[in-house]
Design an enzyme around this catalytic site. Structure first.
Site, PDB file in Angstrom:
ATOM      1  N   ASP A 251       0.882  -1.168   0.000  1.00 25.22           N
ATOM      2  CA  ASP A 251       0.000   0.000   0.000  1.00 25.22           C
ATOM      3  C   ASP A 251       0.921   1.219   0.000  1.00 25.22           C
ATOM      4  OD1 ASP A 251      -1.606   2.138   0.525  1.00 25.22           O
ATOM      5  OD2 ASP A 251      -2.592   1.267   2.280  1.00 25.22           O
TER       6      ASP A 251
ATOM      7  N   TYR B 287      -7.108  15.597  -6.583  1.00 27.39           N
ATOM      8  CA  TYR B 287      -6.241  14.902  -7.548  1.00 27.39           C
ATOM      9  C   TYR B 287      -5.349  15.910  -8.289  1.00 27.39           C
ATOM     10  CZ  TYR B 287      -5.362  11.829 -11.679  1.00 27.39           C
ATOM     11  OH  TYR B 287      -4.811  11.082 -12.688  1.00 27.39           O
TER      12      TYR B 287
ATOM     13  N   LYS C   8      -1.374  15.548  -8.108  1.00 28.71           N
ATOM     14  CA  LYS C   8      -0.624  15.253  -9.340  1.00 28.71           C
ATOM     15  C   LYS C   8       0.305  16.406  -9.712  1.00 28.71           C
ATOM     16  CE  LYS C   8      -2.017  11.096 -10.414  1.00 28.71           C
ATOM     17  NZ  LYS C   8      -1.076   9.974 -10.385  1.00 28.71           N
TER      18      LYS C   8
HETATM   19  N1  LIG Z   1      -6.444   6.428 -16.789  1.00 24.07           N
HETATM   20  C1  LIG Z   1      -6.265   7.700 -17.089  1.00 24.07           C
HETATM   21  O1  LIG Z   1      -6.987   8.282 -17.882  1.00 24.07           O
HETATM   22  C2  LIG Z   1      -5.152   8.466 -16.459  1.00 24.07           C
HETATM   23  C3  LIG Z   1      -4.842   9.735 -16.942  1.00 24.07           C
HETATM   24  C4  LIG Z   1      -3.790  10.433 -16.388  1.00 24.07           C
HETATM   25  C5  LIG Z   1      -3.058   9.883 -15.363  1.00 24.07           C
HETATM   26  N2  LIG Z   1      -3.389   8.657 -14.887  1.00 24.07           N
HETATM   27  C6  LIG Z   1      -2.585   8.120 -13.794  1.00 24.07           C
HETATM   28  O2  LIG Z   1      -1.935   6.969 -14.271  1.00 24.07           O
HETATM   29  C7  LIG Z   1      -1.719   6.045 -13.208  1.00 24.07           C
HETATM   30  C8  LIG Z   1      -2.279   4.675 -13.579  1.00 24.07           C
HETATM   31  O3  LIG Z   1      -3.640   4.846 -13.890  1.00 24.07           O
HETATM   32  P1  LIG Z   1      -4.528   3.666 -14.464  1.00 24.07           P
HETATM   33  O4  LIG Z   1      -5.572   4.297 -15.299  1.00 24.07           O
HETATM   34  O5  LIG Z   1      -3.659   2.624 -15.045  1.00 24.07           O
HETATM   35  O6  LIG Z   1      -5.229   3.189 -13.116  1.00 24.07           O
HETATM   36  P2  LIG Z   1      -5.847   1.775 -12.694  1.00 24.07           P
HETATM   37  O7  LIG Z   1      -6.940   2.100 -11.728  1.00 24.07           O
HETATM   38  O8  LIG Z   1      -6.150   0.915 -13.868  1.00 24.07           O
HETATM   39  O9  LIG Z   1      -4.641   1.106 -11.903  1.00 24.07           O
HETATM   40  C9  LIG Z   1      -4.177   1.622 -10.695  1.00 24.07           C
HETATM   41  C10 LIG Z   1      -3.521   0.505  -9.915  1.00 24.07           C
HETATM   42  O10 LIG Z   1      -3.055   1.082  -8.683  1.00 24.07           O
HETATM   43  C11 LIG Z   1      -3.371   0.192  -7.633  1.00 24.07           C
HETATM   44  N3  LIG Z   1      -3.462   0.941  -6.374  1.00 24.07           N
HETATM   45  C12 LIG Z   1      -4.464   1.746  -5.946  1.00 24.07           C
HETATM   46  N4  LIG Z   1      -4.201   2.203  -4.717  1.00 24.07           N
HETATM   47  C13 LIG Z   1      -2.987   1.696  -4.369  1.00 24.07           C
HETATM   48  C14 LIG Z   1      -2.181   1.791  -3.219  1.00 24.07           C
HETATM   49  N5  LIG Z   1      -2.580   2.510  -2.147  1.00 24.07           N
HETATM   50  N6  LIG Z   1      -0.995   1.150  -3.201  1.00 24.07           N
HETATM   51  C15 LIG Z   1      -0.603   0.382  -4.259  1.00 24.07           C
HETATM   52  N7  LIG Z   1      -1.328   0.242  -5.372  1.00 24.07           N
HETATM   53  C16 LIG Z   1      -2.516   0.888  -5.421  1.00 24.07           C
HETATM   54  C17 LIG Z   1      -4.697  -0.447  -8.033  1.00 24.07           C
HETATM   55  O11 LIG Z   1      -4.921  -1.674  -7.331  1.00 24.07           O
HETATM   56  C18 LIG Z   1      -4.493  -0.636  -9.537  1.00 24.07           C
HETATM   57  O12 LIG Z   1      -3.906  -1.880  -9.831  1.00 24.07           O
HETATM   58  C19 LIG Z   1      -2.370   6.665 -11.982  1.00 24.07           C
HETATM   59  O13 LIG Z   1      -1.395   7.341 -11.223  1.00 24.07           O
HETATM   60  C20 LIG Z   1      -3.361   7.642 -12.585  1.00 24.07           C
HETATM   61  O14 LIG Z   1      -3.690   8.688 -11.716  1.00 24.07           O
HETATM   62  C21 LIG Z   1      -4.405   7.931 -15.407  1.00 24.07           C
END
Ligand SMILES: NC(=O)c1ccc[n+]([C@@H]2O[C@H](COP(=O)([O-])OP(=O)(O)OC[C@H]3O[C@@H](n4cnc5c(N)ncnc54)[C@H](O)[C@@H]3O)[C@@H](O)[C@H]2O)c1
Length: 244
Positions: free
Chosen positions: A56, A158, A162
């Site tokens: 975590d 967020y 970020k």
């Molecule tokens: N999806 C988008 O459109 C988008 C856009 C910009 C930035 N992001 C960023 O990209 C990154 C990945 O996003 P994604 O879309 O692949 O998300 P996702 O939700 O598919 O995956 C996130 C992963 O993080 C894990 N997670 C959550 N809380 C956690 C914790 N406390 N400790 C360890 N693991 C934890 C979850 O179990 C999951 O496997 C994130 O930082 C997100 O903010 C995503």
């Protein structure tokens, strides 16, 4: 120390973390997948090339245990890909509290804990273990968001979390391959240290640093003053532009 480079990828069990894990393995890295929930299918598909570590990121002790496990298993750490992230868990606009005289409930700031504190915790741990490498050093790359630069009104917490980690920018029209390419570039090119990359559709664009509106005067306000640096960190900065 084995010849393969070792990366910790947080949030490796789904989305971008999953794609990044597969891409790094394909390039010959060993990947330690750090997540709150396992992805058994991916871990078994990758076999010896990856290992799963329950972690975590919002909890320092949990991340510390994960880093120690990785060090004990591989004896080296070359990259931290600080990718785990979530959005706001409560609404600071408290719109449904408008007609109440009660103090609103304490906001749930888990998003800050995961997206910002988690990266700071990971950075400190990565510095600690990367110093122990046979050749000290390594790369730390974090996944931020376009919301770091252009705030998204839906997720005000967020946006701030970020903005604090805006090394690398992404947005939802962007295929995961572009994000993986950005990570690959950051991991292979030391000159990108401290830079933000905007990932937009198929493009990787270096985000220019904002200009100082009052030139040298404003720049001086954020230039290291070595006596103060020493007060906080107990050594001089050794930065070439520090003020003695
Ligand atoms: N999806 C988008 O459109 C988008 C856009 C910009 C930035 N992001 C960023 O990209 C990154 C990945 O996003 P994604 O879309 O692949 O998300 P996702 O939700 O598919 O995956 C996130 C992963 O993080 C894990 N997670 C959550 N809380 C956690 C914790 N406390 N400790 C360890 N693991 C934890 C979850 O179990 C999951 O496997 C994130 O930082 C997100 O903010 C995503």
């Amino acid at each position: 120390m084995g010849p393969e480079r070792v990366a910790i990828v947080t949030g490796a069990s789904s989305g971008m973390g999953e794609a990044l894990t597969e891409a790094l393995v394909e390039k010959g890295w060993k990947v330690a997948m750090a997540d709150i929930r396992p992805n058994a299918e991916l871990t078994s598909k990758l076999g010896e090339s990856a290992s799963f570590h329950t972690c975590d990121v919002s909890d320092y002790d949990s991340q510390a245990r994960c880093f120690q496990e990785v060090w004990d298993k591989y004896g080296r750490l070359d990259a931290l890909c600080a990718n785990a992230g979530i959005v706001d868990k409560s609404s600071i606009y408290i719109l449904d509290h408008r007609d109440s005289d009660k103090i609103p409930p304490k906001p749930n700031l888990l998003c800050t804990d995961v997206d910002y504190k988690g990266v700071v915790y990971g950075t400190q741990l990565a510095i600690h273990f990367m110093r122990k490498n046979k050749v000290p050093g390594g790369s730390i790359v974090a996944t931020a968001s376009i919301a770091a630069i252009h705030p998204h009104e839906t997720y005000p917490e967020y946006d701030g979390a970020k903005a604090a980690v805006a090394f690398h920018i992404a947005y939802h029209m962007t295929p995961v391959d572009t994000i993986v390419s950005a990570y690959n570039r950051c991991l292979e090119d030391d000159s990108l240290s401290g830079e933000a990359i905007e990932c937009s559709v198929d493009k990787l664009l270096l985000v220019p640093r904002p200009e100082y509106q009052n030139g040298r005067v404003s720049q001086r306000a954020v230039t290291v003053w070595d006596p103060l640096f020493k007060m906080y960190h107990h050594e001089l900065s050794q930065l070439p532009d520090a003020i003695a």
